[in-house]
Write a protein that holds these residues in place. Structure first.
Motif, PDB file in Angstrom:
ATOM      1  N   ASP A   1       1.790   6.856  -6.824  1.00 37.49           N
ATOM      2  CA  ASP A   1       0.726   7.803  -7.191  1.00 37.49           C
ATOM      3  C   ASP A   1       1.149   9.238  -6.918  1.00 37.49           C
ATOM      4  O   ASP A   1       0.908  10.145  -7.724  1.00 37.49           O
ATOM      5  CB  ASP A   1      -0.541   7.446  -6.406  1.00 37.49           C
ATOM      6  CG  ASP A   1      -1.745   8.185  -6.955  1.00 37.49           C
ATOM      7  OD1 ASP A   1      -2.810   8.149  -6.313  1.00 37.49           O
ATOM      8  OD2 ASP A   1      -1.645   8.799  -8.045  1.00 37.49           O
ATOM      9  N   GLU A   2       1.835   9.472  -5.764  1.00 35.19           N
ATOM     10  CA  GLU A   2       2.301  10.825  -5.444  1.00 35.19           C
ATOM     11  C   GLU A   2       3.362  11.295  -6.433  1.00 35.19           C
ATOM     12  O   GLU A   2       3.385  12.474  -6.837  1.00 35.19           O
ATOM     13  CB  GLU A   2       2.884  10.835  -4.019  1.00 35.19           C
ATOM     14  CG  GLU A   2       1.842  10.694  -2.914  1.00 35.19           C
ATOM     15  CD  GLU A   2       0.913  11.907  -2.866  1.00 35.19           C
ATOM     16  OE1 GLU A   2       1.373  13.003  -3.173  1.00 35.19           O
ATOM     17  OE2 GLU A   2      -0.271  11.714  -2.536  1.00 35.19           O
TER      18      GLU A   2
ATOM     19  N   GLU B   1       0.830  -1.216   0.000  1.00 42.34           N
ATOM     20  CA  GLU B   1       0.000   0.000   0.000  1.00 42.34           C
ATOM     21  C   GLU B   1       0.859   1.258   0.000  1.00 42.34           C
ATOM     22  O   GLU B   1       0.584   2.226  -0.729  1.00 42.34           O
ATOM     23  CB  GLU B   1      -0.909  -0.019   1.235  1.00 42.34           C
ATOM     24  CG  GLU B   1      -2.013  -1.056   1.173  1.00 42.34           C
ATOM     25  CD  GLU B   1      -2.859  -1.057   2.445  1.00 42.34           C
ATOM     26  OE1 GLU B   1      -3.824  -1.819   2.492  1.00 42.34           O
ATOM     27  OE2 GLU B   1      -2.517  -0.279   3.363  1.00 42.34           O
ATOM     28  N   LEU B   2       1.930   1.259   0.811  1.00 49.28           N
ATOM     29  CA  LEU B   2       2.823   2.420   0.852  1.00 49.28           C
ATOM     30  C   LEU B   2       3.523   2.646  -0.481  1.00 49.28           C
ATOM     31  O   LEU B   2       3.670   3.783  -0.956  1.00 49.28           O
ATOM     32  CB  LEU B   2       3.862   2.230   1.966  1.00 49.28           C
ATOM     33  CG  LEU B   2       4.868   3.390   2.165  1.00 49.28           C
ATOM     34  CD1 LEU B   2       4.114   4.659   2.561  1.00 49.28           C
ATOM     35  CD2 LEU B   2       5.900   3.031   3.223  1.00 49.28           C
ATOM     36  N   TYR B   3       3.948   1.556  -1.146  1.00 53.36           N
ATOM     37  CA  TYR B   3       4.616   1.684  -2.437  1.00 53.36           C
ATOM     38  C   TYR B   3       3.664   2.240  -3.505  1.00 53.36           C
ATOM     39  O   TYR B   3       4.028   3.121  -4.294  1.00 53.36           O
ATOM     40  CB  TYR B   3       5.141   0.313  -2.856  1.00 53.36           C
ATOM     41  CG  TYR B   3       5.824   0.313  -4.187  1.00 53.36           C
ATOM     42  CD1 TYR B   3       5.189  -0.200  -5.331  1.00 53.36           C
ATOM     43  CD2 TYR B   3       7.102   0.826  -4.333  1.00 53.36           C
ATOM     44  CE1 TYR B   3       5.811  -0.188  -6.546  1.00 53.36           C
ATOM     45  CE2 TYR B   3       7.728   0.845  -5.559  1.00 53.36           C
ATOM     46  CZ  TYR B   3       7.076   0.333  -6.659  1.00 53.36           C
ATOM     47  OH  TYR B   3       7.699   0.351  -7.876  1.00 53.36           O
ATOM     48  N   LEU B   4       2.411   1.732  -3.527  1.00 52.60           N
ATOM     49  CA  LEU B   4       1.436   2.261  -4.485  1.00 52.60           C
ATOM     50  C   LEU B   4       1.123   3.724  -4.216  1.00 52.60           C
ATOM     51  O   LEU B   4       0.970   4.533  -5.151  1.00 52.60           O
ATOM     52  CB  LEU B   4       0.148   1.427  -4.419  1.00 52.60           C
ATOM     53  CG  LEU B   4       0.263  -0.029  -4.902  1.00 52.60           C
ATOM     54  CD1 LEU B   4      -1.057  -0.762  -4.659  1.00 52.60           C
ATOM     55  CD2 LEU B   4       0.636  -0.066  -6.392  1.00 52.60           C
ATOM     56  N   TYR B   5       1.027   4.093  -2.937  1.00 55.05           N
ATOM     57  CA  TYR B   5       0.770   5.506  -2.600  1.00 55.05           C
ATOM     58  C   TYR B   5       1.919   6.406  -3.044  1.00 55.05           C
ATOM     59  O   TYR B   5       1.706   7.509  -3.597  1.00 55.05           O
ATOM     60  CB  TYR B   5       0.553   5.611  -1.085  1.00 55.05           C
ATOM     61  CG  TYR B   5       0.302   7.016  -0.618  1.00 55.05           C
ATOM     62  CD1 TYR B   5       1.301   7.741   0.036  1.00 55.05           C
ATOM     63  CD2 TYR B   5      -0.926   7.632  -0.828  1.00 55.05           C
ATOM     64  CE1 TYR B   5       1.079   9.031   0.458  1.00 55.05           C
ATOM     65  CE2 TYR B   5      -1.158   8.936  -0.414  1.00 55.05           C
ATOM     66  CZ  TYR B   5      -0.151   9.630   0.233  1.00 55.05           C
ATOM     67  OH  TYR B   5      -0.368  10.911   0.647  1.00 55.05           O
ATOM     68  N   THR B   6       3.171   5.966  -2.829  1.00 56.49           N
ATOM     69  CA  THR B   6       4.322   6.773  -3.270  1.00 56.49           C
ATOM     70  C   THR B   6       4.372   6.897  -4.793  1.00 56.49           C
ATOM     71  O   THR B   6       4.697   7.966  -5.332  1.00 56.49           O
ATOM     72  CB  THR B   6       5.617   6.146  -2.757  1.00 56.49           C
ATOM     73  OG1 THR B   6       5.673   4.763  -3.137  1.00 56.49           O
ATOM     74  CG2 THR B   6       5.711   6.261  -1.251  1.00 56.49           C
TER      75      THR B   6
ATOM     76  N   LYS C   1       1.589  12.372  -9.587  1.00 60.19           N
ATOM     77  CA  LYS C   1       0.946  13.681  -9.389  1.00 60.19           C
ATOM     78  C   LYS C   1       1.959  14.810  -9.420  1.00 60.19           C
ATOM     79  O   LYS C   1       1.712  15.877 -10.006  1.00 60.19           O
ATOM     80  CB  LYS C   1       0.190  13.681  -8.062  1.00 60.19           C
ATOM     81  CG  LYS C   1      -1.072  12.836  -8.054  1.00 60.19           C
ATOM     82  CD  LYS C   1      -1.770  12.917  -6.697  1.00 60.19           C
ATOM     83  CE  LYS C   1      -3.043  12.078  -6.680  1.00 60.19           C
ATOM     84  NZ  LYS C   1      -3.721  12.135  -5.348  1.00 60.19           N
TER      85      LYS C   1
END
Length: 307
Positions: free
Chosen positions: A178-179, A171-176, A182
């Protein structure tokens, strides 16, 4: 008056039709006209050189600002990558530390149990009978089965903990990721917007420069026509006065020459003042544009820091 009249007669007889004062005045006028022409050519060349230097300086400053913004963005991305690597290594170390602590607890428990087992065996060898030995052996078998069950439970707990850690890391890797996407989209959008705004400002500056150039040409043409009209009127008045008062011809020629020289000097002085004011206005406009660019860079850095 009589002395002046006889002096003029004597000078005319001595020097001829052209007096030294008239020759000196004509010589001064020619020297002044030649000097003014050379100064005008030199001023035109200097103005073209200054314009080229200003364009080169503006282009160099704009490229320098773009390079600084790109370097700051690269440094920020590198800092983010370094932080991500540090976080990942820290997570691995924490997981390894927890595993090592659980293994130490398990070793201590196992040593304690082995000690208890040895004490029990020694006690059985010294003080217990067969019945006690049978009871103890049954209890020992129960403890072994319980120990095996504890080992299986610990293995199951470790696997579930690893699975939860892997889910959290994913989850942390996917969030990073995505950031990062962006951030790249925001940077590209900002670069396109800045490029469009710079092009619009440059086109507006070109139009303003063309309008000012056209206005200067019109002003110069109006000034030339006005000077020609004034010179023609002065010549007409002097010619009429010469025809009316032939006796005061030399005095009027001297006065007309002085007036013409004073007017030329006054117009030259006014032209120099206008050029100085125009140079100051250009310098003020350039400073204002630099301040505007610095403020935009400051707001951009503040926006990035907040983001």
């Amino acid at each position: 008056y009589l002395a002046r009249k006889f002096f003029y007669l004597w000078a005319k007889v001595t020097f001829g039709q052209v007096l030294p004062s008239k020759a000196r005045c004509f010589y001064d006028q020619k020297i002044l006209k030649k000097t003014f022409g050379e100064w005008k050519e030199q001023w035109t060349v200097c103005r073209e050189k200054l314009t080229l230097r200003a364009d080169n300086h503006y282009r160099h400053l704009l490229l320098n600002l773009i390079f600084k913004a790109w370097r700051a963005y690269v440094c920020q991305q590198q800092g983010k990558r370094n932080k991500y690597y540090v976080v990942e290594s820290h997570a691995k170390k924490q997981a390894l530390l927890r595993t090592w602590q659980h293994w130490l607890v398990y070793v201590d428990v196992r040593r304690t149990k082995h000690g208890m087992q040895s004490v029990a065996l020694a006690f059985r060898e010294r003080n217990c009978l067969r019945i006690s030995w049978a009871v103890w052996r049954r209890q020992y078998y129960q403890k072994c089965s319980g120990h095996k069950m504890n080992i299986l439970a610990l293995q199951h707990w470790a696997q579930s903990l690893q699975f939860r850690a892997w889910l959290q890391w994913r989850e942390l890797y996917l969030y990073t990721q995505d950031e990062k996407q962006k951030d790249t989209r925001a940077v590209t959008h900002h670069q396109h917007w800045e490029l469009r705004r710079c092009v619009g400002a440059w086109l507006g500056y070109l139009n303003l420069h063309r309008i000012k150039k056209h206005q200067n040409e019109l002003a110069q043409e109006f000034h030339r026509s006005r000077m020609l009209r004034r010179c023609f009127s002065n010549w007409q008045l002097s010619w009429e006065c010469r025809r009316r008062m032939h006796a005061h011809q030399r005095d009027l020629e001297k006065q007309a020459a002085r007036i013409a020289l004073w007017r030329v000097f006054a117009h030259w002085k006014h032209y120099v003042v206008l050029r100085v004011e125009e140079a100051q206005q250009c310098e003020l406009a350039e400073k204002h544009y630099k301040c505007h660019l610095l403020m935009l860079q400051r707001y951009w850095n503040r926006w990035k820091s907040r983001l």
